[in-house]
Design a protein around this motif. Structure first.
Motif, PDB file in Angstrom:
ATOM      1  N   GLU A   1      -1.093 -11.025   4.239  1.00 29.52           N
ATOM      2  CA  GLU A   1      -0.952 -10.790   2.812  1.00 29.52           C
ATOM      3  C   GLU A   1      -1.528 -12.002   2.098  1.00 29.52           C
ATOM      4  OE1 GLU A   1       3.140 -10.072   2.026  1.00 29.52           O
ATOM      5  OE2 GLU A   1       3.000  -7.962   2.583  1.00 29.52           O
ATOM      6  N   PHE A   2      -2.138 -11.779   0.944  1.00 31.21           N
ATOM      7  CA  PHE A   2      -2.786 -12.887   0.257  1.00 31.21           C
ATOM      8  C   PHE A   2      -2.372 -12.929  -1.206  1.00 31.21           C
ATOM      9  CE2 PHE A   2      -5.472  -9.223  -0.237  1.00 31.21           C
ATOM     10  CZ  PHE A   2      -5.832  -9.262  -1.570  1.00 31.21           C
ATOM     11  N   ARG A   3      -2.589 -14.084  -1.785  1.00 29.39           N
ATOM     12  CA  ARG A   3      -2.317 -14.269  -3.206  1.00 29.39           C
ATOM     13  C   ARG A   3      -3.587 -14.804  -3.857  1.00 29.39           C
ATOM     14  NH1 ARG A   3       2.904 -13.632  -4.219  1.00 29.39           N
ATOM     15  NH2 ARG A   3       4.363 -13.742  -2.485  1.00 29.39           N
ATOM     16  N   PRO A   4      -4.240 -13.999  -4.677  1.00 30.88           N
ATOM     17  CA  PRO A   4      -5.492 -14.442  -5.290  1.00 30.88           C
ATOM     18  C   PRO A   4      -5.300 -15.683  -6.153  1.00 30.88           C
ATOM     19  CG  PRO A   4      -5.199 -12.096  -5.551  1.00 30.88           C
ATOM     20  CD  PRO A   4      -3.907 -12.634  -5.031  1.00 30.88           C
ATOM     21  N   THR A   5      -6.331 -16.464  -6.243  1.00 33.45           N
ATOM     22  CA  THR A   5      -6.318 -17.622  -7.121  1.00 33.45           C
ATOM     23  C   THR A   5      -6.516 -17.147  -8.554  1.00 33.45           C
ATOM     24  OG1 THR A   5      -8.693 -17.902  -6.995  1.00 33.45           O
ATOM     25  CG2 THR A   5      -7.386 -18.959  -5.283  1.00 33.45           C
ATOM     26  N   GLY A   6      -6.618 -18.108  -9.482  1.00 32.71           N
ATOM     27  CA  GLY A   6      -6.848 -17.749 -10.872  1.00 32.71           C
ATOM     28  C   GLY A   6      -8.257 -17.247 -11.133  1.00 32.71           C
ATOM     29  N   ILE A   7      -9.127 -17.293 -10.124  1.00 34.79           N
ATOM     30  CA  ILE A   7     -10.501 -16.821 -10.278  1.00 34.79           C
ATOM     31  C   ILE A   7     -10.488 -15.301 -10.150  1.00 34.79           C
ATOM     32  CG2 ILE A   7     -12.857 -17.052  -9.427  1.00 34.79           C
ATOM     33  CD1 ILE A   7     -12.022 -19.693  -8.166  1.00 34.79           C
ATOM     34  N   THR A   8     -10.042 -14.643 -11.198  1.00 38.39           N
ATOM     35  CA  THR A   8      -9.809 -13.208 -11.144  1.00 38.39           C
ATOM     36  C   THR A   8     -10.145 -12.591 -12.492  1.00 38.39           C
ATOM     37  OG1 THR A   8      -7.986 -13.621  -9.615  1.00 38.39           O
ATOM     38  CG2 THR A   8      -8.102 -11.439 -10.588  1.00 38.39           C
ATOM     39  N   SER A   9     -10.642 -11.365 -12.485  1.00 39.51           N
ATOM     40  CA  SER A   9     -10.952 -10.665 -13.722  1.00 39.51           C
ATOM     41  C   SER A   9     -10.427  -9.242 -13.633  1.00 39.51           C
ATOM     42  CB  SER A   9     -12.467 -10.653 -13.965  1.00 39.51           C
ATOM     43  OG  SER A   9     -12.768  -9.971 -15.163  1.00 39.51           O
ATOM     44  N   TYR A  10      -9.739  -8.818 -14.686  1.00 38.57           N
ATOM     45  CA  TYR A  10      -9.178  -7.481 -14.735  1.00 38.57           C
ATOM     46  C   TYR A  10      -9.713  -6.746 -15.953  1.00 38.57           C
ATOM     47  CZ  TYR A  10      -5.715  -9.629 -11.644  1.00 38.57           C
ATOM     48  OH  TYR A  10      -5.106 -10.304 -10.626  1.00 38.57           O
TER      49      TYR A  10
ATOM     50  N   TYR B   1      -9.755  -2.497 -17.779  1.00 39.02           N
ATOM     51  CA  TYR B   1      -8.824  -1.383 -17.929  1.00 39.02           C
ATOM     52  C   TYR B   1      -8.594  -0.706 -16.585  1.00 39.02           C
ATOM     53  CZ  TYR B   1      -6.971   3.198 -19.037  1.00 39.02           C
ATOM     54  OH  TYR B   1      -6.204   4.335 -19.045  1.00 39.02           O
ATOM     55  N   ASN B   2      -9.645  -0.281 -15.923  1.00 36.88           N
ATOM     56  CA  ASN B   2      -9.466   0.336 -14.603  1.00 36.88           C
ATOM     57  C   ASN B   2     -10.359  -0.293 -13.539  1.00 36.88           C
ATOM     58  OD1 ASN B   2     -11.813   1.372 -15.691  1.00 36.88           O
ATOM     59  ND2 ASN B   2     -11.542   3.415 -14.837  1.00 36.88           N
ATOM     60  N   TYR B   3     -10.937  -1.477 -13.845  1.00 37.11           N
ATOM     61  CA  TYR B   3     -11.711  -2.239 -12.870  1.00 37.11           C
ATOM     62  C   TYR B   3     -11.026  -3.570 -12.612  1.00 37.11           C
ATOM     63  CZ  TYR B   3     -15.648   0.921 -13.772  1.00 37.11           C
ATOM     64  OH  TYR B   3     -16.452   2.020 -13.890  1.00 37.11           O
ATOM     65  N   PHE B   4     -11.220  -4.122 -11.429  1.00 40.55           N
ATOM     66  CA  PHE B   4     -10.687  -5.455 -11.157  1.00 40.55           C
ATOM     67  C   PHE B   4     -11.562  -6.160 -10.126  1.00 40.55           C
ATOM     68  CE2 PHE B   4      -8.281  -2.191  -8.888  1.00 40.55           C
ATOM     69  CZ  PHE B   4      -8.502  -2.524  -7.557  1.00 40.55           C
ATOM     70  N   PHE B   5     -11.624  -7.483 -10.250  1.00 34.46           N
ATOM     71  CA  PHE B   5     -12.360  -8.344  -9.336  1.00 34.46           C
ATOM     72  C   PHE B   5     -11.415  -9.473  -8.938  1.00 34.46           C
ATOM     73  CE2 PHE B   5     -15.109  -6.527 -12.500  1.00 34.46           C
ATOM     74  CZ  PHE B   5     -16.249  -6.124 -11.828  1.00 34.46           C
ATOM     75  N   PHE B   6     -11.431  -9.880  -7.701  1.00 36.28           N
ATOM     76  CA  PHE B   6     -10.601 -11.021  -7.344  1.00 36.28           C
ATOM     77  C   PHE B   6     -11.133 -11.705  -6.094  1.00 36.28           C
ATOM     78  CE2 PHE B   6      -8.568  -7.202  -5.635  1.00 36.28           C
ATOM     79  CZ  PHE B   6      -8.390  -7.507  -4.293  1.00 36.28           C
ATOM     80  N   THR B   7     -10.782 -12.968  -5.961  1.00 37.84           N
ATOM     81  CA  THR B   7     -11.110 -13.747  -4.777  1.00 37.84           C
ATOM     82  C   THR B   7      -9.839 -14.433  -4.306  1.00 37.84           C
ATOM     83  OG1 THR B   7     -11.666 -15.705  -6.068  1.00 37.84           O
ATOM     84  CG2 THR B   7     -13.462 -14.190  -5.562  1.00 37.84           C
ATOM     85  N   ASP B   8      -9.847 -14.888  -3.068  1.00 37.07           N
ATOM     86  CA  ASP B   8      -8.677 -15.554  -2.511  1.00 37.07           C
ATOM     87  C   ASP B   8      -9.122 -16.776  -1.736  1.00 37.07           C
ATOM     88  OD1 ASP B   8      -6.023 -15.987  -1.726  1.00 37.07           O
ATOM     89  OD2 ASP B   8      -6.378 -14.973   0.172  1.00 37.07           O
ATOM     90  N   ALA B   9      -8.483 -17.893  -1.997  1.00 36.30           N
ATOM     91  CA  ALA B   9      -8.796 -19.106  -1.252  1.00 36.30           C
ATOM     92  C   ALA B   9      -8.232 -19.006   0.164  1.00 36.30           C
ATOM     93  CB  ALA B   9      -8.206 -20.322  -1.962  1.00 36.30           C
ATOM     94  N   ARG B  10      -8.737 -19.845   1.048  1.00 31.64           N
ATOM     95  CA  ARG B  10      -8.246 -19.854   2.427  1.00 31.64           C
ATOM     96  C   ARG B  10      -6.833 -20.432   2.463  1.00 31.64           C
ATOM     97  NH1 ARG B  10     -12.265 -21.990   6.949  1.00 31.64           N
ATOM     98  NH2 ARG B  10     -13.407 -20.312   5.928  1.00 31.64           N
ATOM     99  N   GLU B  11      -5.919 -19.727   3.136  1.00 36.87           N
ATOM    100  CA  GLU B  11      -4.533 -20.166   3.213  1.00 36.87           C
ATOM    101  C   GLU B  11      -4.041 -20.091   4.656  1.00 36.87           C
ATOM    102  OE1 GLU B  11      -2.210 -17.750   0.686  1.00 36.87           O
ATOM    103  OE2 GLU B  11      -3.273 -18.284  -1.152  1.00 36.87           O
ATOM    104  N   SER B  12      -2.976 -20.816   4.936  1.00 34.91           N
ATOM    105  CA  SER B  12      -2.362 -20.763   6.258  1.00 34.91           C
ATOM    106  C   SER B  12      -1.235 -19.746   6.251  1.00 34.91           C
ATOM    107  CB  SER B  12      -1.818 -22.141   6.638  1.00 34.91           C
ATOM    108  OG  SER B  12      -1.105 -22.066   7.842  1.00 34.91           O
ATOM    109  N   ALA B  13      -1.107 -18.978   7.331  1.00 31.70           N
ATOM    110  CA  ALA B  13      -0.033 -17.985   7.433  1.00 31.70           C
ATOM    111  C   ALA B  13       0.504 -18.007   8.857  1.00 31.70           C
ATOM    112  CB  ALA B  13      -0.546 -16.605   7.070  1.00 31.70           C
ATOM    113  N   GLY B  14       1.363 -18.970   9.141  1.00 32.59           N
ATOM    114  CA  GLY B  14       1.905 -19.097  10.488  1.00 32.59           C
ATOM    115  C   GLY B  14       0.813 -19.482  11.465  1.00 32.59           C
ATOM    116  N   ASP B  15       0.645 -18.678  12.510  1.00 28.58           N
ATOM    117  CA  ASP B  15      -0.384 -18.986  13.500  1.00 28.58           C
ATOM    118  C   ASP B  15      -1.695 -18.260  13.197  1.00 28.58           C
ATOM    119  OD1 ASP B  15       0.684 -16.635  16.097  1.00 28.58           O
ATOM    120  OD2 ASP B  15       0.485 -16.469  13.918  1.00 28.58           O
TER     121      ASP B  15
END
Length: 255
Positions: free
Chosen positions: A188-197, A199-213
């Protein structure tokens, strides 16, 4: 005999002699061709315009790039851009609510909620008397769009599958703090603030994160909602590959 008639007679004579040497001369842009059109690149006043949501998309470069998506319904808190179709004109005038504006393009947000909004454009251009003898020097167009107070995908969950693994059901949704959950195949990821929404379109990116192993590697996604369905094109970097791979998600609203 008026000037345009004289010009056309001259061109027919020249064209006749030209085609003897150049029998395939059928380019309306070339004066030596039999079908040359002297009015081909001359236009009269045209007040048609587009209505687009403005999205600022992040690229590999530091700056953001504006992407315009034409719409007939827009989220009222997003910037909407109005752009004339005609490139060449003498002057123009926009009527946007109580404002009268004379810039080529107009961007505004904060329109009244849940109602149709009318925008009017006047374009002024002195007509070419030979090409458009009866044309007016002004044209006007009124267009409307719906100003929505909510996005259709807010507080909804979509169940579907990734194209890379159609046997694995996935639930995709936006959290209350506008984080997307469920698309990334490794975590599961949490997008950074580099996001655009929109009405019915959306764009998003996610930075590299650690998730356990496991590692959640950078993700880039674009999606849109149509009725009860959502469609998302996305790319990510698998831990064992080291370069982006493309995938696709399609889901429907969970009732």
């Amino acid at each position: 005999m008026n000037k345009l008639t004289s010009l056309l007679v001259f061109l027919v004579i020249v064209g006749s002699s030209c085609t003897k040497d150049f029998p395939d001369c059928y380019d309306p842009k070339k004066s030596g061709c039999v079908n040359f059109n002297p009015c081909l690149f001359i236009s009269k006043a045209n007040a048609d315009f587009t209505i687009s949501e403005v999205h600022q998309i992040v690229t590999a470069k530091p700056e953001k790039v504006d992407t315009l998506i034409e719409v007939d319904t827009a989220y009222r808190h997003d910037f909407i851009e109005f752009t004339p179709v005609q490139e060449s004109y003498d002057s123009l005038k926009w009527i946007v609510g109580a404002e009268t504006l004379r810039t080529r393009t107009v961007r505004r947000k904060g329109f009244p909620p849940n109602q149709n909004v009318s925008i009017k454009l006047y374009v002024y251009k002195k007509p070419n008397g030979e090409c458009f003898p009866n044309a007016s020097h002004v044209d006007s167009v009124v267009k409307t769009f719906y100003s929505a107070s909510e996005r259709p995908y807010s507080e909804k969950k979509y169940k579907g599958f990734r194209e890379s693994n159609p046997n694995d059901t996935v639930t995709f949704y936006m959290t209350s703090n506008k984080s997307w959950i469920g698309i990334h195949p490794y975590c599961e990821f949490r997008p950074t603030g580099i996001t655009s929404y929109g009405y019915n379109y959306f764009f998003f990116t996610d930075a590299r994160e650690s998730a356990g192993d496991r590692n959640c590697h950078g993700l880039q996604a674009y999606g849109y909602v149509e009725g009860d369905s959502v469609f998302v094109d996305f790319s990510y970097i698998p831990p064992d590959v080291g370069e982006y791979v493309h995938d696709y998600f399609e889901g429907r609203v969970v009732k």
